[in-house]
Design an enzyme around this catalytic site. Structure first.
Site, mmCIF file in Angstrom:
data_model
loop_
_atom_site.group_PDB
_atom_site.id
_atom_site.type_symbol
_atom_site.label_atom_id
_atom_site.label_comp_id
_atom_site.label_asym_id
_atom_site.label_seq_id
_atom_site.Cartn_x
_atom_site.Cartn_y
_atom_site.Cartn_z
ATOM 1 N N HIS A 290 -1.166 1.314 -13.290
ATOM 2 C CA HIS A 290 -0.275 2.015 -12.350
ATOM 3 C C HIS A 290 0.636 3.018 -13.084
ATOM 4 O O HIS A 290 0.437 4.202 -12.974
ATOM 5 C CB HIS A 290 0.567 1.068 -11.479
ATOM 6 C CG HIS A 290 -0.242 0.087 -10.690
ATOM 7 N ND1 HIS A 290 -1.216 0.494 -9.813
ATOM 8 C CD2 HIS A 290 -0.259 -1.282 -10.660
ATOM 9 C CE1 HIS A 290 -1.796 -0.576 -9.260
ATOM 10 N NE2 HIS A 290 -1.229 -1.662 -9.771
ATOM 11 N N ASP A 341 -8.807 -2.125 -8.012
ATOM 12 C CA ASP A 341 -7.621 -2.954 -7.812
ATOM 13 C C ASP A 341 -7.728 -3.907 -6.618
ATOM 14 O O ASP A 341 -8.401 -4.914 -6.702
ATOM 15 C CB ASP A 341 -6.397 -2.020 -7.716
ATOM 16 C CG ASP A 341 -5.082 -2.749 -7.863
ATOM 17 O OD1 ASP A 341 -5.099 -3.983 -7.993
ATOM 18 O OD2 ASP A 341 -4.018 -2.101 -7.850
#
Ligand SMILES: [Zn+2]
Length: 487
Positions: A290, A341
């Site tokens: 991220h 993810d």
């Protein structure tokens, strides 16, 4: 047995090449790439046919490297699409997380194996040829630890073996519910892993791996986040992991949420990425997942270390995380990779498309992520995600080159999405114009796992997955009364 392939059109590190002859060893590694039309043993392909007389298979489609999926939580595939309604005006990452915990607390190892197999098939069909599984589900449903064999970890590896995807399993340390050593909540009990158990498990897996020489499944390690692992624990564990293998891939979720950045600063005096940079622990084996709320200085610091950042833009968008500053990171020569993810989207093309589209919408410009040396946005993003994804997962993949594994996609050059496409624009078509539908065959370590767009195991796994999803019957958060009235 060694195989020779003549690739009619292929994307190699030097660019688009016609009629390269690629030699692949029995272990699935590329041992030679000849650009003059001759194989290692001097034989030449026939003009026609897919199986030439001299044992050279001719591949008529367009061959491009498969993409390593640098960040995945397989079990979350079972939640995709089921948490897309508003429960209250305060819905956010944190309320989604409650739904995810409810799922995490229902899954048994057999369930996980089915979910992961379905997911890995979807990944392979979409062009992901390997995956780093950031795995933090460690204990039984009642919170008891497994014995020497962890059924949940084994389930992930079994699904990878059955489907033929490359896997880097990242056992993930998870010990606290927040900064300041806050104890785990009841619903997080299955995530707990003791530091010595974590280190021993990683060490044993790494040792076993070098003994049997298996190259399709490997091991790394992860720290869930700075809120789930106290800094001192992270520091000591990192130093111990260096002794196991200095090049071991180490991943961490970091700076995904503003609240996380603020809590970290309150608790430690530093922002999360700043803290990691100051620690001196980061190397190019680290992958920061991220890094959404990174400052320009932090992005420069990560890039200077040649560590990777994994942006999972479909998940970041889905959870309302915020914008990663991709242009700035790329301008610093940052190494960017992508991942699926939370599995709301399982498509490397879509991840890359939205990296660029996000910037076009913000800047009211086009071609934002092209570079001075690579004007084709799709080519630049695909090439970089393949190479840097390989670095992040610690496997020799990501390019059609000597020493790398033969993990590639064959695109059907006659598919409507590629009709009339100049070779230079093939990856642009793949990223921006639906040519992922043209993925005809997928090869991993020299073995074809997807043929004519379908994985060989898809029908059987699909049936088991459908039955499991009926049985799981997830308890999703209720919609607040006022919200229902608005609907
Ligand atoms: Zn994640």
């Amino acid at each position: 047995m060694t195989h020779h392939y003549q690739l009619a059109t292929a994307y190699l590190p030097q660019g688009w090449v016609r009629d390269a002859i690629v030699t692949v060893s029995a272990a699935g590694l590329i041992t030679k790439v000849a650009l003059d039309g001759a194989a290692a043993d001097g034989s030449r392909p026939d003009d026609e046919g897919t199986e030439a007389a001299h044992g050279i298979h001719r591949i008529d489609g367009i061959v491009v490297p498969g993409i390593p999926n640098a960040h995945s939580h397989a079990f979350q595939r079972a939640l995709a699409g089921s948490a897309e309604y508003r429960t209250s005006e305060r819905d956010s990452f944190w309320t989604w997380r409650d739904a995810m915990y409810a799922l995490a607390n229902r899954i048994e190892p057999d369930d996980l194996e089915i979910i992961a197999a379905q997911l890995f098939i979807e990944m392979l069909e979409a062009g992901y040829t390997s995956v780093a599984e950031f795995h933090y589900l460690h204990r039984q449903r009642d919170g008891t630890a497994y014995g020497t064999d962890n059924g949940l970890w084994d389930a992930i590896a079994a699904a990878a073996r059955a489907t033929g995807i490359g896997l880097t399993l990242l056992p993930t340390l998870y010990q606290t519910s927040d900064f300041g050593g806050a104890p785990l909540k009841r619903e997080q009990a299955r995530f707990r892993l003791e530091t010595d158990q974590f280190l021993r498990a990683v060490q044993n897996r790494v040792a076993a791996q070098s003994r049997d020489g298996a190259n399709l499944i490997s091991t790394g390690a992860a720290f869930h986040s700075l809120r789930a692992v106290p800094y001192e624990v992270l520091r000591e564990a990192t130093l111990a992991l260096r002794d196991v293998d200095p090049a071991l891939p180490v991943h961490i979720h970091v700076a995904e949420q503003i609240k996380e950045v603020e809590c970290c600063r309150r608790e430690t005096g530093h922002r999360p990425i700043e803290l990691l940079l100051h620690s001196g622990l980061l190397t190019q084996s680290w992958c920061l997942v991220h890094a959404t709320h990174a400052t320009p200085e932090e992005l420069r610091g990560i890039a200077a270390l040649s560590a990777t950042v994994c942006v999972s833009i479909s998940t970041e968008a889905n959870l309302g995380d915020g914008f990663f500053d991709t242009p700035r990171f790329l301008a610093e020569h940052g190494r960017l990779c992508v991942g699926s993810d939370s599995q709301s989207t399982v498509s490397p093309a879509e991840e890359l498309r939205w990296l660029e589209y996000q910037q076009r919408l913000r800047r009211r410009r086009r071609g934002v992520l092209a570079s001075g040396t690579e004007p084709h946005v799709g080519t630049r993003l695909w090439r970089d995600a393949a190479l840097h994804g390989a670095q992040a997962i610690g496997q020799p993949v990501g390019a059609i080159a000597v020493g790398r594994r033969a993990d590639w996609l064959v695109l059907d050059h006659q598919h409507p999405s590629l009709a009339g496409a100049a070779p230079d624009t093939v990856l642009d078509h793949l990223v921006f114009a639906g040519a992922e539908r043209a993925i005809r065959d997928v090869m991993v370590a020299g073995q074809i796992v997807v043929r004519d767009g379908r994985h060989r195991g898809a029908p059987a796994v699909r049936e088991k997955f459908a039955a499991l999803m009926q049985r799981l019957a997830l308890p999703l958060p209720p919609i607040a009364a006022g919200e229902a009235a608005n609907a």
